[in-house]
Design an enzyme around this catalytic site. Sequence first.
Site, PDB file in Angstrom:
ATOM      1  N   ARG A  13      -7.524   4.016  -3.616  1.00 28.63           N
ATOM      2  CA  ARG A  13      -8.405   4.727  -2.683  1.00 28.63           C
ATOM      3  C   ARG A  13      -9.056   5.917  -3.374  1.00 28.63           C
ATOM      4  O   ARG A  13      -8.399   6.667  -4.092  1.00 28.63           O
ATOM      5  CB  ARG A  13      -7.588   5.180  -1.470  1.00 28.63           C
ATOM      6  CG  ARG A  13      -7.308   4.075  -0.463  1.00 28.63           C
ATOM      7  CD  ARG A  13      -8.439   3.943   0.539  1.00 28.63           C
ATOM      8  NE  ARG A  13      -8.534   5.182   1.286  1.00 28.63           N
ATOM      9  CZ  ARG A  13      -7.779   5.479   2.339  1.00 28.63           C
ATOM     10  NH1 ARG A  13      -6.902   4.613   2.812  1.00 28.63           N
ATOM     11  NH2 ARG A  13      -7.911   6.634   2.957  1.00 28.63           N
ATOM     12  N   TRP A  47      -6.226   8.803  -1.749  1.00 29.32           N
ATOM     13  CA  TRP A  47      -7.485   9.339  -1.198  1.00 29.32           C
ATOM     14  C   TRP A  47      -8.269  10.221  -2.172  1.00 29.32           C
ATOM     15  O   TRP A  47      -8.829  11.247  -1.777  1.00 29.32           O
ATOM     16  CB  TRP A  47      -7.231  10.162   0.081  1.00 29.32           C
ATOM     17  CG  TRP A  47      -5.934   9.931   0.757  1.00 29.32           C
ATOM     18  CD1 TRP A  47      -5.666   8.951   1.672  1.00 29.32           C
ATOM     19  CD2 TRP A  47      -4.722  10.662   0.581  1.00 29.32           C
ATOM     20  NE1 TRP A  47      -4.371   9.035   2.065  1.00 29.32           N
ATOM     21  CE2 TRP A  47      -3.772  10.076   1.420  1.00 29.32           C
ATOM     22  CE3 TRP A  47      -4.342  11.751  -0.206  1.00 29.32           C
ATOM     23  CZ2 TRP A  47      -2.456  10.539   1.497  1.00 29.32           C
ATOM     24  CZ3 TRP A  47      -3.037  12.216  -0.143  1.00 29.32           C
ATOM     25  CH2 TRP A  47      -2.132  11.608   0.705  1.00 29.32           C
ATOM     26  N   GLY A  48      -8.342   9.844  -3.431  1.00 24.80           N
ATOM     27  CA  GLY A  48      -9.145  10.628  -4.384  1.00 24.80           C
ATOM     28  C   GLY A  48      -8.509  11.943  -4.785  1.00 24.80           C
ATOM     29  O   GLY A  48      -9.082  12.686  -5.576  1.00 24.80           O
ATOM     30  N   ASP A  84       1.076   5.114   0.290  1.00 22.20           N
ATOM     31  CA  ASP A  84       0.383   6.324   0.725  1.00 22.20           C
ATOM     32  C   ASP A  84       0.985   7.544   0.027  1.00 22.20           C
ATOM     33  O   ASP A  84       2.024   7.437  -0.630  1.00 22.20           O
ATOM     34  CB  ASP A  84       0.549   6.448   2.252  1.00 22.20           C
ATOM     35  CG  ASP A  84      -0.760   6.790   2.937  1.00 22.20           C
ATOM     36  OD1 ASP A  84      -1.550   7.541   2.345  1.00 22.20           O
ATOM     37  OD2 ASP A  84      -0.974   6.325   4.068  1.00 22.20           O
ATOM     38  N   ASP A 123      -9.583   9.114   4.730  1.00 28.97           N
ATOM     39  CA  ASP A 123      -9.780   7.961   5.619  1.00 28.97           C
ATOM     40  C   ASP A 123     -11.209   7.803   6.131  1.00 28.97           C
ATOM     41  O   ASP A 123     -11.843   8.765   6.567  1.00 28.97           O
ATOM     42  CB  ASP A 123      -8.850   8.069   6.827  1.00 28.97           C
ATOM     43  CG  ASP A 123      -7.395   7.924   6.417  1.00 28.97           C
ATOM     44  OD1 ASP A 123      -7.119   7.866   5.204  1.00 28.97           O
ATOM     45  OD2 ASP A 123      -6.541   7.873   7.309  1.00 28.97           O
ATOM     46  N   LYS A 139       0.879  -1.170   0.000  1.00 29.83           N
ATOM     47  CA  LYS A 139       0.000   0.000   0.000  1.00 29.83           C
ATOM     48  C   LYS A 139       0.913   1.215   0.000  1.00 29.83           C
ATOM     49  O   LYS A 139       1.768   1.356   0.886  1.00 29.83           O
ATOM     50  CB  LYS A 139      -0.878  -0.033   1.260  1.00 29.83           C
ATOM     51  CG  LYS A 139      -1.651   1.245   1.548  1.00 29.83           C
ATOM     52  CD  LYS A 139      -2.566   1.026   2.764  1.00 29.83           C
ATOM     53  CE  LYS A 139      -3.133   2.326   3.305  1.00 29.83           C
ATOM     54  NZ  LYS A 139      -3.966   2.097   4.513  1.00 29.83           N
TER      55      LYS A 139
HETATM   56  C1  GLA Z   1      -3.183   7.519   5.678  1.00 33.80           C
HETATM   57  C2  GLA Z   1      -3.953   6.384   5.043  1.00 33.80           C
HETATM   58  C3  GLA Z   1      -4.454   5.431   6.103  1.00 33.80           C
HETATM   59  C4  GLA Z   1      -3.284   4.927   6.928  1.00 33.80           C
HETATM   60  C5  GLA Z   1      -2.497   6.091   7.509  1.00 33.80           C
HETATM   61  C6  GLA Z   1      -1.202   5.656   8.158  1.00 33.80           C
HETATM   62  O1  GLA Z   1      -4.018   8.344   6.415  1.00 33.80           O
HETATM   63  O2  GLA Z   1      -5.012   6.872   4.279  1.00 33.80           O
HETATM   64  O3  GLA Z   1      -5.161   4.373   5.518  1.00 33.80           O
HETATM   65  O4  GLA Z   1      -2.455   4.131   6.115  1.00 33.80           O
HETATM   66  O5  GLA Z   1      -2.145   7.023   6.495  1.00 33.80           O
HETATM   67  O6  GLA Z   1      -0.490   6.738   8.694  1.00 33.80           O
END
Ligand code: GLA
Length: 630
Positions: free
Chosen positions: A268, A251-252, A185, A272, A183
Amino acid sequence: MSFVLLAGMLALSVPAWAAPDPLAPSGRWSANSDGHAPVPPMGWNSWNAFNSDVDEEKVLASAQALVDTGLARLGYRYVNIDDGWWLKRRESDGRLIIRTAHFPSAATGPDPSFRPLTDRLHAMGLKAGIYSDIGRNSCGQIYTPDFKNQPEGSLAEREVGLYGHVDQDIRLFFAEWNFDLIKVDGCGVRGLPADAPRVRSGLYRALPPLVDMQSLGGSDVAGVRKLYTEVGEAIRRHSHGRPYVYSLCLWGAGDVRSWGKDVGNMSRTSDDIQPLWGRMLTNLDTVTHRALYAHPGSWNDADMLFVGTGDFDQQHGVEARSHFSLWAMLNSPLIIGYDLRKLRPQLLAIFGNAEVVALNQDPAGNQAVLAYDSGEVQIFVKTLADGSKAVALFNRTGAARDAILTADHLKMLPSSDVRLRDLWSKEERSFRGETKMQLAAHETRLFRVSGDRRLADGLYLSEQPGRINPAVDGIPAPLPDPTIHPSITPWVGTRGGGEHVQYGGWGGAEPDRAPYGKLLRVAGKSYDTGIGVLAGSRLEVRNAGFSQFAAMVGVNDSGRRADGPVVFEVWGDGKLLARSAAMRFGAAAAPIKADIAKVRIVELVARASGGTRTSAMPQPATWAEAALLK
Ligand code: GLA
């Protein structure tokens, strides 16, 4: 005759000096098909349960619970370690060092290794996932004031993200440590402008942001896409043919909803999730209108499940089942975010509902399509590989609501029996025409459905979003999607004027709807099935043995009379098969047909064809009643 049927041999003559045609059919499927995600990945992730306070005991206990409860057999195989695992990046050679105090089996000498842990997970029949960031620093480092297990040491040692180390880190994760999923980020390319307090204090180095959650126009879409693409290439190099999953976590932002499908295996679509009803709605809404952007190999990820916690805990069975039903229907990866050491039968009955899981894991890979929509009740319909369907009737509100389900919602004949099997109560019943049910506050009624399909000898395109890729969707510039529920976030509360996150994707191609939230309607005639898209678009459709393509084409009534016409073309494996006349706003839809008997990839091109353009928006182009026929 308002359509032309060309015998599959017409090649357009393009003058040598002409610019390349941005809509030129390629004869191939261009969405990502590398990696291994034929169905949405399922499993467990440490973040929602433990935040960064993750350790080996917690990970292994959850892994063991997946095996002991039978959840692993149902498909929950990925065990993913999220943020919090790293101690530092060793300055001498850049190698990432694991926090061995929390992962004792990684203490394998001077070069700590996750290999003992991944070997153990693999021996349990599971798969292992790891977490990193596309920038130099992780989300926890940048955004969390009291983050447990922050990377330690000098500024360089605390730069644990991939930036500048892509090849080295990906080789470590995949070739040496044998992880199966990563994953990635994006906080490192979002939160470290030169004036950020943590940069000014000298804690981290500045990295000019590539994405701005509050401004689509201010994001460097191509720049951030390039970074994620480079990571994907490194994974291909270092996985040595082993199946892997590449999970994008942007996150979009950066309009990732338009390109994530071309780069990763899951992406994503929102910030969150929280264990709050309103936040679950936000995350749900970011995938609802994106059914065509998800297919086997690349899925919309509405974020991990919060079933078991807060508004979805044991006392809130209705909400927990709704959250789970919707994620299953919308083909979001089912990643449990609960401390499985505490799992009780009530929650196991949710995660372990095999018939609900089967909807998510159906091999056709069709994300559910919105059949009815209001701010109160939504009806989602999903077509399954065997031709049967599933339907979810979802009450978004905190009070009971009536909902009428019709055979038309299901594209089934109103004159014959439609059989329903309730996937939670297991009750069976049938109806003809329509049936009314009451939905309790926040309830989702979820049914498997069989009946006589309206289109007996084929499939509407809107019944098979998993086989359609909007390779070019015609959106001139990314715009935020205004249909997404603006929730109160715990990190801001009601301070300021609201969160104003800019989730791009508005105006994209959609099944059974025209772009920008409009219904399919041409010259006053409404259509309840078809694909709505903008002129200047090219859709790729995988043909699974059908012999004919047919549709009614025209400019949607949500367009503009003063603007120019649209020409519709059907291509088969790179050859032009049929082309419509220039269709003007207000003209009745015209039939278009093509023989696709031996064709593997059908491409549907809608071109603006001269004339004026009074708006920045291209004309909406409607492929009404589009279907593949036997
Ligand atoms: C972001 C991601 C979460 C998680 C945190 C970890 O906010 O969107 O899903 O992985 O980081 O810090």
